[in-house]
Write a protein that holds these residues in place. Structure first.
Motif: not given
Length: 571
Positions: A368, A371-372, A375, A504, A553, A555, A558
């Protein structure tokens, strides 16, 4: 400074030697809260909302202070650019600044955190389990490490002051007159001690779930530099900025001291009974040792040596080359700094999960975070690619810093931006490797390999492309390290799904390139740099998220789902 702004119940009460393991959730609860026997998150307990809310508040508070420190860092760089431009004086200061930059990486940002956050997390876990028969493992850890660290760092600072001429000769052999750089190096040498104490305090506080004082240290640091530069530049020249580094580093300690005294037991522990001494010693195995220390030190020194390679090569170029590299790097890396605050806040969660043997919890958290962080850094990369000239002109073009300096710095900044994802991944991926508190040499191997790539590419490209070649070598080397770490993490420490993470990140990279190209094409259409940059701050994110949505994507999907849910709830 207090952490009461986070609103956590634990930080509102005084520290207690017999309290739970930390202000983070107790070992045994995952990022989604405790799991029921059937394997689904247990929502009735409220553990997941509490953890999520805590991490969100911690990240928000850290973000605010990080942005404030970055703004003050820009003010600091603007003051230095205004009074000294890109000149022999600024080059001398930046050579001396290599010492605190390396010290910050080794002692605050990476090295001390990678060593001590797992050590304090394990001590807190032992305290909660009661396995040490009334002793306080946290108190024992502080008593065993802090005095020795103080003596070691004091000796290092003294040696650096004495050997400043030799250090400058090694860092920048091409300087025509090294005397000013030697004076500045001696003034900044105190950071070897002050940064070490700052890093120790930061690691201890973060392991206890207190994030605001550690996040505020660079605010105090930059205020010290700015204040000394403005007050004494006319009398001391660039030496005033070097003195400001020393003053600001002392303020970093004072920023954290009140909360540290409140949360971390510093008093000497009581002597145990003779009959239990051997049994307690056996159960309280050392939390730190040379086997754990050596890989971290080699990794961090190798990582920071990228800067040494850059400045060594740039010292052979015309005056101002080191300054152009510095200004470009400082601004271009701001997205990376903001992205890594996510991993900084969650690192104690990963460390506690590893200490408790909860590898699945650690895997979910690390994936997690990657990914964050990806981004955030790739969105910032798009802004830098699209509007580098406008950013540099708005921030620095005044006084001795002219239009030619702006053009050179902007070009270097765009090249640096190509390596920002690599820098972010190296910072994010290295933390899980060291989270278990066990010796691991793979990060040092990966970083050493990347450093060799940087050196080879730098020597090959600098002669032909100048500072652009140096920045290109940096991007290639750090990206090589990131790739090695990503491939090695899943098989050695945390079983992340490297292929899914890479897919990702590739989607986010595609969105970043599209957004950066749009900004690059549209930026010249608005002549005023401030208005052009303001328009870019709307255009680039819009293109980034629309492209990310088109590329599916996870991220971006979400984030948009979260915004939509919050909007509907608000209605």
């Amino acid at each position: 400074m207090s952490d009461t702004g986070t609103g956590t119940e634990a930080e509102a009460r005084p520290a207690d030697a017999t309290a739970g393991p930390s202000l983070l959730p107790a070992p045994g609860s995952g990022p989604e809260g405790p799991r029921s026997p059937g394997g689904s998150p247990e929502t009735e307990s409220g553990e997941a909302p509490r953890l999520g809310a805590f991490l969100a508040r911690a990240a928000a508070g850290t973000a605010v202070l990080t942005v404030l420190a970055a703004v003050l860092g820009l003010v600091r760089d603007q003051a230095i650019a205004r009074y000294f431009g890109a000149s022999d004086a600024s080059d001398a200061f930046l050579i001396a600044w290599t010492v605190p930059e390396m010290a910050a990486t080794l002692l605050i940002e990476d090295g001390m955190a990678l060593l001590l956050v797992p050590a304090f997390s394990l001590a807190l876990t032992r305290r909660a389990s009661g396995e040490t028969e009334g002793a306080d493992p946290v108190r024992d850890l502080v008593a065993a490490t802090l005095p020795r660290l103080f003596l070691l760092l004091s000796g290092g600072a003294a040696l650096l002051i004495a050997g400043a001429p030799w250090v400058v000769g090694v860092l920048a052999p091409g300087l025509a007159d090294p005397r000013l750089a030697v004076d500045c190096t001696r003034l900044t040498a105190v950071t070897v001690l002050t940064f070490g104490i700052t890093g120790y305090f930061s690691a201890a506080l973060r392991a206890h779930g207190s994030f605001l004082p550690p996040a505020g240290v660079y605010v105090a640091y930059n205020l010290g530099i700015i204040g000394m530069t403005l007050a004494l530049h006319a009398a001391w020249g660039v030496r005033a900025a070097a003195a400001g580094v020393a003053v600001g580093s002392a303020l970093m300690i004072l920023t954290q001291l009140p909360m540290l005294l409140r949360l971390v037991p510093l008093a000497r522990p009581r002597l145990p009974r003779f009959g239990r001494q051997k049994r307690r010693a056996a159960r309280s195995a050392p939390l730190l040792g040379f086997a754990v220390l050596a890989p971290v030190v080699v990794f961090v020194v190798s990582r920071q040596s990228q800067v040494l390679v850059e400045r060594f090569l740039a010292s052979t170029l015309p005056a101002g080359a080191i300054s152009h590299l510095n200004y470009a790097q400082k601004v271009a890396q701001m997205p990376m700094v903001l992205s890594l605050m996510i991993c900084t806040v969650t690192f104690p969660v990963v460390a506690q999960a590893m200490a408790a043997g909860e590898h699945e919890k650690a895997r979910r958290r690390v994936e997690r975070d990657l990914g964050l962080a990806g981004m955030v850094v790739l969105l910032g990369t798009a802004v830098v690619l699209g509007h580098a000239p406008q950013i540099v002109e708005v921030l620095f073009q005044r006084g001795a810093f002219d239009a030619a300096d702006t053009a050179s710095t902007a070009q270097v900044m765009r090249v640096y931006a190509l390596g920002l994802l690599g820098h972010c991944l190296v910072g994010a991926l290295s933390r899980p490797f060291f989270s278990s508190g066990r010796p691991t040499w793979f990060p040092a191997f990966a970083m050493g390999t990347g450093l060799l790539v940087t050196m080879g590419a730098g020597y090959a490209l600098t002669y032909r492309f100048g500072v652009d070649g140096i920045a290109t070598a940096n991007a290639i080397g750090i990206s090589s390290t990131a790739l090695l770490l990503l491939m090695g993490l899943g098989t050695r420490v945390v079983p992340i799904r490297a292929r899914d993470v890479a897919l990702s990140l590739s989607r986010l990279a595609g969105a970043s390139l599209a957004a950066g190209a749009a900004g690059w094409a549209c930026a010249p259409l608005v002549p005023d740099p401030v208005l052009s940059l303001a328009a870019g701050c709307l255009l680039v994110p819009a293109v980034f998220f629309l492209t990310g949505l088109a590329l599916r994507s996870p991220e971006v999907l979400s984030l948009l789902a979260l915004i939509r849910r919050r909007f509907l709830d608000g209605r």
